[in-house]
Write an enzyme that holds these catalytic residues in place. Structure first.
Site, PDB file in Angstrom:
ATOM      1  N   GLY A 180      11.278  -2.810   5.313  1.00 34.79           N
ATOM      2  CA  GLY A 180      10.538  -4.082   5.311  1.00 34.79           C
ATOM      3  C   GLY A 180      10.069  -4.426   3.897  1.00 34.79           C
ATOM      4  O   GLY A 180      10.162  -5.577   3.446  1.00 34.79           O
ATOM      5  N   HIS A 181       9.576  -3.411   3.187  1.00 36.22           N
ATOM      6  CA  HIS A 181       9.158  -3.644   1.797  1.00 36.22           C
ATOM      7  C   HIS A 181      10.375  -3.988   0.931  1.00 36.22           C
ATOM      8  O   HIS A 181      10.286  -4.806   0.019  1.00 36.22           O
ATOM      9  CB  HIS A 181       8.474  -2.400   1.229  1.00 36.22           C
ATOM     10  N   HIS A 197       9.203   1.110   3.163  1.00 40.29           N
ATOM     11  CA  HIS A 197      10.310   1.172   4.127  1.00 40.29           C
ATOM     12  C   HIS A 197      11.171  -0.070   3.920  1.00 40.29           C
ATOM     13  O   HIS A 197      10.930  -0.861   2.983  1.00 40.29           O
ATOM     14  CB  HIS A 197       9.759   1.266   5.554  1.00 40.29           C
ATOM     15  N   GLN A 215     -10.351  -2.455   2.513  1.00 36.82           N
ATOM     16  CA  GLN A 215      -9.879  -3.105   3.736  1.00 36.82           C
ATOM     17  C   GLN A 215      -9.855  -2.152   4.930  1.00 36.82           C
ATOM     18  O   GLN A 215      -9.338  -2.505   5.972  1.00 36.82           O
ATOM     19  CB  GLN A 215      -8.522  -3.767   3.507  1.00 36.82           C
ATOM     20  N   MET A 226       0.851  -1.197   0.000  1.00 34.90           N
ATOM     21  CA  MET A 226       0.000   0.000   0.000  1.00 34.90           C
ATOM     22  C   MET A 226       0.887   1.246   0.000  1.00 34.90           C
ATOM     23  O   MET A 226       0.445   2.335   0.368  1.00 34.90           O
ATOM     24  CB  MET A 226      -0.930  -0.011   1.220  1.00 34.90           C
ATOM     25  N   GLY A 261       4.765  -9.870   3.799  1.00 32.06           N
ATOM     26  CA  GLY A 261       5.544  -9.771   5.038  1.00 32.06           C
ATOM     27  C   GLY A 261       4.934 -10.610   6.149  1.00 32.06           C
ATOM     28  O   GLY A 261       3.705 -10.716   6.267  1.00 32.06           O
ATOM     29  N   LYS A 285       5.052  -9.725   9.136  1.00 32.39           N
ATOM     30  CA  LYS A 285       4.553  -8.831  10.184  1.00 32.39           C
ATOM     31  C   LYS A 285       3.027  -8.850  10.254  1.00 32.39           C
ATOM     32  O   LYS A 285       2.435  -8.798  11.318  1.00 32.39           O
ATOM     33  CB  LYS A 285       5.030  -7.397   9.990  1.00 32.39           C
ATOM     34  N   ASP A 286       2.394  -8.948   9.078  1.00 37.48           N
ATOM     35  CA  ASP A 286       0.936  -9.087   9.053  1.00 37.48           C
ATOM     36  C   ASP A 286       0.635 -10.584   9.110  1.00 37.48           C
ATOM     37  O   ASP A 286       0.287 -11.210   8.105  1.00 37.48           O
ATOM     38  CB  ASP A 286       0.375  -8.445   7.783  1.00 37.48           C
ATOM     39  N   GLN A 346      -2.846 -11.918   8.145  1.00 34.26           N
ATOM     40  CA  GLN A 346      -3.043 -11.707   6.705  1.00 34.26           C
ATOM     41  C   GLN A 346      -2.303 -12.773   5.907  1.00 34.26           C
ATOM     42  O   GLN A 346      -2.853 -13.379   4.973  1.00 34.26           O
ATOM     43  CB  GLN A 346      -2.520 -10.318   6.324  1.00 34.26           C
TER      44      GLN A 346
END
Ligand code: PAF
Length: 287
Positions: free
Chosen positions: A41-42, A39, A66, A35, A154, A156-157, A160
């Site tokens: 992480g992406h 950063h 969402q 989205m 990721g 982290k989610d 998801q």
């Protein structure tokens, strides 16, 4: 080195045409759905995608479906120029940046939903009703548009990722889903696009989430209840942080782990720091 120019695709037809060309040339395609407000992480997702495929397409789309009516859709950070520069630096071939109208031509929503079922209504789904139906619907659309060999998400989610994997299996979607470990700041804070919304002083409060996970991990040899108690204790002295949920689940089923559970468990936490809602999770083993 000057990065190769990145192609910006705004329509479904443009994205399909690029993928068609790539397939004709025998190239493997990877999709990194995002989205935006990218950063490190992406960047880790993109690097994984580059190892797996010849052509990487990153999508940047803040998916209204969402977000609930009182959530942070309007203030979700949007940094398209910086995102494009970062993706070009990383070697991404194309960014798919459709408008809401392009994705949802019938009034900004899809009438047809991919529903996450019961596991979409617990934890994150309990606090954010409809969130995972919105996520699975847009991910299905992105997979249908790009038809990638691999799609990278990721860890982290955590919920998801679990639900996307289950959807791909349930619906026999022809894509391999790869999960990439959470990237953290040196002090433990999980990288998130929403971190930029934290006000001065709140960043330190936000460390409560990763501290709670570490506390749970240290208590792992004493079982699930001890893990929950240790993590919960972290929030007791945190006046600036409002705990939303804390849970220990079996990562194979995403159902709550019982106190006699042995083996891997996933600890998930969500909390509000000021007005910013953050999530984090980690996997530990109960011996
Ligand atoms: O994780 C995200 O950024 C979003 O939920 C996703 C997968 C791009 C779908 O909008």
């Amino acid at each position: 080195m000057v990065p190769a120019p990145i192609r910006t695709l705004t329509t479904v037809d443009e994205a399909r045409a690029l993928v068609r060309e790539a397939r004709q040339a025998g190239r493997r395609v990877a999709l990194v759905p995002t989205m935006g407000a990218l950063h490190a992480g992406h960047a880790a997702l993109v690097r994984t995608a580059l190892e797996e495929a010849d052509l990487v397409i990153a999508s940047i789309f803040v998916n209204p479906m969402q977000f609930g009516p009182h959530e942070d859709l309007d203030r979700y950070p949007r940094t398209p120029d910086a995102d494009l520069a970062a993706l070009a630096d990383l070697g991404v071939t194309a960014a798919f940046m459709p408008t809401v109208d392009e994705m949802y031509p019938d009034g900004g929503r899809s009438a047809t939903l991919v529903t996450a079922g019961h596991l979409g209504t617990v934890l994150e789904g309990r606090s954010r009703p409809g969130h995972f139906d919105g996520v699975l619907t847009v991910v299905t659309k992105l997979l249908s548009i790009v038809t990638p060999d691999v799609a990278v998400f990721g860890e982290k989610d955590g919920q998801q990722l679990f639900l996307v994997r289950r959807m791909v299996r349930d619906l026999d979607l022809p894509v391999r889903v790869i999960g990439v470990p959470t990237v953290r700041e040196p002090d433990g804070l999980a990288l998130s696009s929403r971190n930029r919304l934290l006000q001065a002083g709140e960043r330190d409060d936000a460390l409560a989430l990763s501290r709670a996970l570490r506390a749970a991990g240290k208590a792992a040899d004493r079982g699930v209840e001890a893990m929950l108690a240790a993590a919960q204790a972290v929030f007791q002295d945190e006046t600036g942080v409002r705990l939303d949920y804390l849970a220990v689940v079996d990562p194979r089923t995403f159902l709550g782990a019982s106190d006699d559970h042995h083996g891997p468990v996933q600890v998930l936490v969500a909390a509000r720091v000021g007005t910013v809602r953050l999530i984090d999770n980690a996997v530990f083993t109960i011996p």
